[in-house]
Design a protein around this motif. Sequence first.
Motif, short mmCIF file in Angstrom:
data_model
loop_
_atom_site.label_atom_id
_atom_site.label_comp_id
_atom_site.label_asym_id
_atom_site.label_seq_id
_atom_site.Cartn_x
_atom_site.Cartn_y
_atom_site.Cartn_z
N THR A 10 -9.80 7.29 3.07
CA THR A 10 -10.46 5.99 3.22
C THR A 10 -10.15 5.14 2.00
O THR A 10 -10.28 5.60 0.86
N ARG A 11 -9.75 3.90 2.25
CA ARG A 11 -9.48 2.97 1.16
C ARG A 11 -10.43 1.79 1.27
O ARG A 11 -10.69 1.28 2.37
N PRO A 12 -10.97 1.35 0.13
CA PRO A 12 -12.03 0.34 0.15
C PRO A 12 -11.51 -1.10 0.24
O PRO A 12 -11.84 -1.95 -0.61
N TYR A 13 -10.75 -1.39 1.27
CA TYR A 13 -10.19 -2.74 1.42
C TYR A 13 -10.57 -3.30 2.78
O TYR A 13 -10.65 -2.58 3.78
N ALA A 14 -10.81 -4.61 2.78
CA ALA A 14 -11.35 -5.25 3.98
C ALA A 14 -10.37 -5.21 5.14
O ALA A 14 -10.79 -5.09 6.30
N ASN A 15 -9.11 -5.31 4.86
CA ASN A 15 -8.12 -5.36 5.94
C ASN A 15 -6.76 -4.91 5.42
O ASN A 15 -6.61 -4.56 4.23
N ALA A 16 -5.77 -4.93 6.31
CA ALA A 16 -4.45 -4.44 5.95
C ALA A 16 -3.78 -5.31 4.89
O ALA A 16 -3.07 -4.81 4.02
N GLU A 17 -4.04 -6.65 4.95
CA GLU A 17 -3.43 -7.53 3.97
C GLU A 17 -3.92 -7.20 2.56
O GLU A 17 -3.12 -7.15 1.60
N GLU A 18 -5.20 -6.98 2.40
CA GLU A 18 -5.73 -6.63 1.08
C GLU A 18 -5.22 -5.25 0.63
O GLU A 18 -4.92 -5.05 -0.56
#
Length: 217
Positions: A10-18
């Motif tokens: 799990t990575r703490p980013y809002a979406n794929a772009e971030e």
Amino acid sequence: MGSPVILHLTRPYANAEEYLEREAWSIDTRSMVLIGQAWLPTETDVAFDVTLADGSKPIRAEAKVVDVVPSSEGRPGGLRVRFRRYGAATRAFVDRAVSARWSNGDAPVATPPPSSVRPERGSVRPPPASVRPPASVRPPASVRPPASVPPRASSSPPGQPTPMPAWEEDRTMRFSRATALAAPMTHEPNDVSAPTNRDVLLERLRKRGRESEGSGG
């Protein structure tokens, strides 16, 4: 071969772009660093996915453990794996990550494959490691054209026409000869003037004629 180790990251980013903006450096065409993943023996088969805060899973793949990458230059460490099989969606995301790295000046480095890695039948093999496109080849410097050669000075005295070259003169003679042969031939009678001693000659001829007649009688 045993079952692969299942890993859910799990990575703490809002979406794929971030995610790409922050961690594209961890993804290469044929390998990836699983950030924060604990050590596993080399060549261990794994099946993993990466989930983001919006619930999307941009990466789902099967891979084989290569080595452990320590943290450096402000980047966290993790477990480097080499892709063995993934779907079209994952491949498209990997291509985006590699493109983002090139745009950021972070060229991907090809990872040598373990000697025992063999793609399974029916698997989709990852494309070759990224190779930086060659710099545009600089065109060669334009070659300066040779200086114009001055015309050859005429050897004829001033006021007289320049003699015709031998090859040109020969061609002209052949043309004139052919023209002459093609023209119709005409014969005109020549005027023959009478000799000044015409009377003397005629008298001699008459005398010979009379002598011939007398000798014959």
